[in-house]
Each structure stands twice: as structure tokens, then as C-alpha cells.
Design an enzyme around this catalytic site. Structure first.
Site, PDB file in Angstrom:
ATOM      1  N   PHE A  65       0.903  -1.079   0.008  1.00  0.00           N
ATOM      2  CA  PHE A  65       0.040  -0.096   0.139  1.00  0.00           C
ATOM      3  C   PHE A  65       0.786   1.272  -0.003  1.00  0.00           C
ATOM      4  CE2 PHE A  65      -4.277  -1.772   1.286  1.00  0.00           C
ATOM      5  CZ  PHE A  65      -4.127  -2.812   1.169  1.00  0.00           C
ATOM      6  N   ALA A  66       0.483   2.187  -0.796  1.00  0.00           N
ATOM      7  CA  ALA A  66       1.376   3.451  -0.869  1.00  0.00           C
ATOM      8  C   ALA A  66       0.279   4.590  -1.143  1.00  0.00           C
ATOM      9  CB  ALA A  66       2.319   3.435  -1.970  1.00  0.00           C
ATOM     10  N   LYS A  69       1.703  10.640   0.881  1.00  0.00           N
ATOM     11  CA  LYS A  69       3.093  11.121   0.739  1.00  0.00           C
ATOM     12  C   LYS A  69       4.100   9.638   0.668  1.00  0.00           C
ATOM     13  CE  LYS A  69       3.340  15.455   2.985  1.00  0.00           C
ATOM     14  NZ  LYS A  69       3.924  16.304   4.188  1.00  0.00           N
ATOM     15  N   GLN A 178      10.858  -8.888  14.466  1.00  0.00           N
ATOM     16  CA  GLN A 178      11.079  -7.532  14.471  1.00  0.00           C
ATOM     17  C   GLN A 178      12.654  -7.315  15.055  1.00  0.00           C
ATOM     18  OE1 GLN A 178      11.902  -4.851  16.104  1.00  0.00           O
ATOM     19  NE2 GLN A 178      10.276  -3.225  15.196  1.00  0.00           N
ATOM     20  N   TRP A 180      14.338  -5.160  16.487  1.00  0.00           N
ATOM     21  CA  TRP A 180      14.865  -4.612  17.566  1.00  0.00           C
ATOM     22  C   TRP A 180      14.453  -5.337  18.970  1.00  0.00           C
ATOM     23  CZ3 TRP A 180      16.820   0.491  18.864  1.00  0.00           C
ATOM     24  CH2 TRP A 180      16.805   1.064  17.680  1.00  0.00           C
ATOM     25  N   HIS A 211       6.962  -8.559  13.294  1.00  0.00           N
ATOM     26  CA  HIS A 211       6.795  -7.217  12.586  1.00  0.00           C
ATOM     27  C   HIS A 211       5.874  -7.391  11.498  1.00  0.00           C
ATOM     28  CE1 HIS A 211       9.770  -3.801  10.737  1.00  0.00           C
ATOM     29  NE2 HIS A 211       8.582  -3.434  11.177  1.00  0.00           N
ATOM     30  N   TRP A 245       0.122  -0.853  19.275  1.00  0.00           N
ATOM     31  CA  TRP A 245       0.579  -0.864  17.843  1.00  0.00           C
ATOM     32  C   TRP A 245      -0.186  -1.405  16.887  1.00  0.00           C
ATOM     33  CZ3 TRP A 245       4.216   2.596  16.932  1.00  0.00           C
ATOM     34  CH2 TRP A 245       5.066   2.880  18.092  1.00  0.00           C
ATOM     35  N   GLU A 248      -0.230  -4.458  14.215  1.00  0.00           N
ATOM     36  CA  GLU A 248       0.754  -5.117  14.360  1.00  0.00           C
ATOM     37  C   GLU A 248       0.480  -5.718  15.758  1.00  0.00           C
ATOM     38  OE1 GLU A 248       5.286  -4.131  13.695  1.00  0.00           O
ATOM     39  OE2 GLU A 248       4.912  -3.418  15.486  1.00  0.00           O
ATOM     40  N   TRP A 285      14.931  -1.386   6.260  1.00  0.00           N
ATOM     41  CA  TRP A 285      13.798  -0.242   6.505  1.00  0.00           C
ATOM     42  C   TRP A 285      14.419   1.200   6.061  1.00  0.00           C
ATOM     43  CZ3 TRP A 285      12.134   0.280  12.218  1.00  0.00           C
ATOM     44  CH2 TRP A 285      12.018  -1.079  12.980  1.00  0.00           C
ATOM     45  N   VAL A 293       6.533  12.774   7.092  1.00  0.00           N
ATOM     46  CA  VAL A 293       5.638  12.048   6.545  1.00  0.00           C
ATOM     47  C   VAL A 293       4.392  11.867   7.273  1.00  0.00           C
ATOM     48  CG1 VAL A 293       7.096  10.535   4.989  1.00  0.00           C
ATOM     49  CG2 VAL A 293       6.788   9.878   7.354  1.00  0.00           C
ATOM     50  N   ARG A 294       4.538  12.099   8.562  1.00  0.00           N
ATOM     51  CA  ARG A 294       3.376  12.051   9.310  1.00  0.00           C
ATOM     52  C   ARG A 294       2.737  13.414   9.638  1.00  0.00           C
ATOM     53  NH1 ARG A 294       4.422   6.803  13.433  1.00  0.00           N
ATOM     54  NH2 ARG A 294       4.583   5.376  11.662  1.00  0.00           N
TER      55      ARG A 294
HETATM   56  C1  2GW Z   1       1.223   7.933   7.429  1.00  0.00           C
HETATM   57  C2  2GW Z   1       1.474   8.810   8.509  1.00  0.00           C
HETATM   58  C3  2GW Z   1       2.001   7.950   9.600  1.00  0.00           C
HETATM   59  C4  2GW Z   1       1.995   6.669   9.584  1.00  0.00           C
HETATM   60  C5  2GW Z   1       1.824   5.907   8.215  1.00  0.00           C
HETATM   61  C6  2GW Z   1       1.248   6.751   7.228  1.00  0.00           C
HETATM   62  C7  2GW Z   1       0.812   5.863   5.995  1.00  0.00           C
HETATM   63  C8  2GW Z   1       1.249   4.626   5.943  1.00  0.00           C
HETATM   64  C9  2GW Z   1       0.691   6.629   4.782  1.00  0.00           C
HETATM   65  O1  2GW Z   1       0.454   7.930   5.022  1.00  0.00           O
HETATM   66  N1  2GW Z   1       0.307   6.096   3.598  1.00  0.00           N
HETATM   67  C10 2GW Z   1       0.531   4.688   3.555  1.00  0.00           C
HETATM   68  O2  2GW Z   1       0.568   4.115   2.632  1.00  0.00           O
HETATM   69  N2  2GW Z   1       0.801   4.008   4.666  1.00  0.00           N
HETATM   70  C11 2GW Z   1       0.707   2.345   4.642  1.00  0.00           C
HETATM   71  O3  2GW Z   1       0.845   1.829   5.896  1.00  0.00           O
HETATM   72  C12 2GW Z   1       2.497   1.960   4.227  1.00  0.00           C
HETATM   73  O4  2GW Z   1       2.168   0.966   3.380  1.00  0.00           O
HETATM   74  C13 2GW Z   1       3.137   1.884   5.355  1.00  0.00           C
HETATM   75  O5  2GW Z   1       4.213   1.125   5.156  1.00  0.00           O
HETATM   76  C14 2GW Z   1       2.272   1.135   6.325  1.00  0.00           C
HETATM   77  C15 2GW Z   1       2.362   1.178   7.562  1.00  0.00           C
HETATM   78  O6  2GW Z   1       2.702   2.383   7.946  1.00  0.00           O
HETATM   79  P1  2GW Z   1       4.403   2.689   8.527  1.00  0.00           P
HETATM   80  O7  2GW Z   1       5.139   2.106   7.384  1.00  0.00           O
HETATM   81  O8  2GW Z   1       4.464   4.072   8.644  1.00  0.00           O
HETATM   82  O9  2GW Z   1       4.543   2.148   9.932  1.00  0.00           O
HETATM   83  P2  2GW Z   1       5.783   1.552  10.615  1.00  0.00           P
HETATM   84  O10 2GW Z   1       6.822   1.570   9.728  1.00  0.00           O
HETATM   85  O11 2GW Z   1       5.791   2.305  11.988  1.00  0.00           O
HETATM   86  O12 2GW Z   1       5.474   0.295  11.030  1.00  0.00           O
HETATM   87  C16 2GW Z   1       4.903  -0.779  12.060  1.00  0.00           C
HETATM   88  O13 2GW Z   1       3.640  -0.398  12.842  1.00  0.00           O
HETATM   89  C17 2GW Z   1       2.651  -0.096  11.842  1.00  0.00           C
HETATM   90  C18 2GW Z   1       1.401   0.136  12.890  1.00  0.00           C
HETATM   91  O14 2GW Z   1       1.675   1.283  13.771  1.00  0.00           O
HETATM   92  C19 2GW Z   1       2.368  -1.413  11.239  1.00  0.00           C
HETATM   93  O15 2GW Z   1       1.775  -2.395  11.625  1.00  0.00           O
HETATM   94  C20 2GW Z   1       3.337  -1.602  10.183  1.00  0.00           C
HETATM   95  O16 2GW Z   1       3.042  -2.647   9.438  1.00  0.00           O
HETATM   96  C21 2GW Z   1       4.509  -1.845  11.054  1.00  0.00           C
HETATM   97  O17 2GW Z   1       5.530  -2.111  10.055  1.00  0.00           O
END
Ligand code: 2GW
Ligand code: MN
Length: 297
Positions: A65-66, A69, A178, A180, A211, A245, A248, A285, A293-294
Site C-alpha cells: 500500500f502506498a 506521501k 522484528q 529490535w 513485525h 501498535w 501489528e 527499513w 511524512v506524518r
Molecule cells: C502516514 C502517516 C503516519 C504513518 C503511516 C502513514 C501512511 C502509511 C501513509 O500515509 N500512507 C501509507 O500508505 N501507509 C501505509 O501503511 C504504508 O504501506 C506503510 O508502510 C504502512 C504502515 O505505516 P508505517 O510504515 O509508517 O508504519 P511503521 O513503519 O511504523 O510500522 C509498523 O507499525 C505499523 C502500525 O503502527 C504497522 O503495523 C506496520 O506494518 C509496522 O511495520
């Protein structure tokens, strides 16, 4: 199952190196207590596996998923690196979910690569973007993915492939340890600890901190996983609670009750901020500037 192919190979010196780098002492953990392999470089024979899959061809799905941003920032590198390193030599179908079709980039893919894209709505909260992947995946697996692939991996987009991530990772139900938490006691895992949540795991319980950036398996096993996680997420919403989380936490609860048949070591999803000397990294990563991004927290 086919995952048993990774059994029975002797562990080479290379693997000691990998584990040694981890925590400065040699520790071998190549099997779980329920006898599932933990996959490290040196615990499998790629030549043998490639020959097996040449005679027994498989199609592998990769969902990602993308949205927002993350589409601008991460998708191109993820897909371009996957084209090079994800299941090289095998038939792969990318299932790419975006919120803006016009931004879907053009990449010249290898000859056995196919891309199916679909527009999904972007949830207002990022926690929901992440969690609602479970719902979309359940629908898509049920509707068509299950008929198109033999195995499927579901991944975050904020990562890129660095070395061959191959058929050694195929199994019925595959989980990623994961990075860590690889050497932490389960009391330190960031599981959901409130009994009111469906993701609750009692202190002292739990095998790994998994993870959610990577999980996979056969379509039927992954379908059961995503359905179950989605049901937990919705039940929590009804009860006005959100797991610490998000998806997750629910994934970790699922894997506690349904043991994975194969565990990927952190070589398969490494965070180079832990240390840069890690060897045999297949997927890493991406550096993330959370403030950038957030924006929609
Ligand atoms: C936007 C703002 C803040 C966090 C996520 C997003 C966002 C995520 C977005 O704007 N657009 C989007 O496509 N995503 C999708 O969700 C994208 O595929 C991304 O990889 C996924 C999970 O968000 P991510 O990668 O920022 O989360 P992490 O790297 O902190 O990941 C772990 O925790 C998450 C739950 O909090 C999920 O479980 C994830 O699978 C974990 O790796
Ligand atoms: Mn991520």
C-alpha cells in the site's frame, strides 16, 4: 508443506557471524520450540531450492500500500528494488494499492513480473490507513489473489530490497521477527497489555515480537490471518479501544495462537540504525523522517 525444504541443512560458519554481530556472543537459534525454522543465511541451500522450484514452478504475490506521501516517497524504490531482488527468476504479481492512480509510476519490469493496481480510499488517521490494510487484503485475497498465486507476501512500503529475497522464504505461514526485539525477553515485547483489547497478550506469554511490515504464506493461511486481525480491530473500535501498535498488535496476537511455520530472521527486515555492520541483509527499513511524512497524525 514446502517449507520443510529448509530443514536438514547444516549451519555454516556464516551464520555464526550473523548472530555474533547481533549481541556479541554466539547464540544459535535456528528452530522455534514448535520446530519451525528461523531463517538465517547459511541455514538453507539456495541451489537446491532453486532446482526444486524450477521443477515445481510457483507464482508469488506481493502486496503493498502506498497512499499519500508514502506514494511519492517510497513506492518507486520499493518496486524497483523488488524487481531486482524479490524472488528473482520466479513469476511475481505485484498488487499495488494507491490513493491516486495518476501518480502510479512507470517502471520497466522484468519479463516474469506483473503489476495490478487498485485505488483505495485514504483514511483520515494514519492508524486507520495502516489497520484498514487488513480489510482491503481480506477482500482482495478472497476475490482474486487466492486464485492467482501460490504464495503471497504482504509488506510495508517504507523499505527496500538489498539482496536476493528468494524462495527460501516460502512457507505456509511466514512471520518476520522484528529486528529490535530479537534478543529481548518477551516481557519487554511491546504487545498490547490491556485485557480489554482483542490484541491482549498476557505478561510472560509470547514467542517473538513479530513485525507487521512483512507477513506471508499461502493465500488461505494469509486470508485467515487478515480476516482475524481485521475482526479484532473492529471489535476494539466497537469497544473504544485501539491497540498500542495498531494492526501489528493484532498480528502478534494471531501468531501467538497460530504458530508460524517459518520465521524470518532480521536479515530479512533489518534496521540499519541498530548497527551498520549487519551482513546478509535482504530487505532494509527506509530512513524515515516522521515529522515529514506524518503530517496527518
Ligand atoms: C502516514 C502517516 C503516519 C504513518 C503511516 C502513514 C501512511 C502509511 C501513509 O500515509 N500512507 C501509507 O500508505 N501507509 C501505509 O501503511 C504504508 O504501506 C506503510 O508502510 C504502512 C504502515 O505505516 P508505517 O510504515 O509508517 O508504519 P511503521 O513503519 O511504523 O510500522 C509498523 O507499525 C505499523 C502500525 O503502527 C504497522 O503495523 C506496520 O506494518 C509496522 O511495520
Ligand atoms: Mn513501515
Amino acid at each position: 508443506g514446502r517449507s520443510c525444504l529448509v530443514f536438514g541443512f547444516t549451519v555454516t560458519v556464516g551464520m555464526f557471524t550473523a548472530v555474533h554481530l547481533f549481541h556479541n556472543k554466539v547464540e544459535l537459534r535456528t528452530k522455534t520450540p514448535w520446530n519451525a525454522p528461523i531463517l538465517w543465511e547459511g541455514t538453507f541451500n539456495r541451489t537446491y531450492l532453486e532446482e526444486y522450484y524450477r521443477n515445481n514452478p510457483v507464482t508469488i504475490g506481493l502486496t503493498v500500500f502506498a497512499l499519500g506521501k508514502y506514494l511519492d516517497k517510497y513506492l518507486e524504490k520499493f518496486l524497483a528494488s523488488a524487481d531486482k531482488y524479490f524472488m528473482p527468476g520466479h513469476k511475481v504479481i505485484y498488487y499495488v494499492m494507491v490513493d491516486d492512480h495518476s501518480k502510479l509510476l512507470y517502471i520497466e519490469y522484468g519479463t516474469s513480473r506483473f503489476l495490478k493496481s487498485r485505488v483505495v480510499a485514504k483514511e483520515a488517521r494514519w492508524q486507520d490507513i495502516s489497520m484498514m490494510r487488513m480489510k482491503t487484503l481480506a477482500d482482495m485475497l478472497q476475490d482474486f489473489i487466492k486464485d492467482e498465486v501460490d504464495y503471497v507476501f504482504c509488506m510495508d512500503v517504507d523499505m527496500d530490497f538489498r539482496a536476493p529475497y528468494g524462495v527460501e522464504t516460502l512457507g505456509e505461514l511466514v512471520a518476520q521477527a522484528q529486528a529490535w526485539f530479537m534478543n529481548s525477553p518477551n516481557t519487554e515485547f511491546t504487545y498490547e497489555r490491556r485485557p480489554e483489547s482483542k490484541a491482549y497478550i498476557e505478561m510472560g506469554q509470547g514467542d517473538f515480537y513479530y513485525h507487521a511490515a512483512v507477513f506471508g504464506g499461502t493465500p488461505s493461511r494469509v486470508l485467515d490471518l487478515v480476516r482475524s486481525c481485521y475482526a479484532g480491530i473492529m471489535e476494539d473500535k466497537k469497544n473504544n479501544i485501539e491497540a498500542v501498535w495498531h494492526d501489528e498488535s493484532h498480528l502478534n496476537k494471531y501468531f501467538l495462537e497460530h504458530k508460524p511455520t517459518l520465521i524470518l530472521s532480521p536479515e530479512y527486515c533489518w534496521d540499519f540504525t541498530i548497527h551498520t555492520e549487519m551482513e546478509h541483509v535482504k530487505l532494509a527499513w527506509a530512513m524515515k523522517d516522521y515529522a515529514e511524512v506524518r503530517d496527518n497524525v
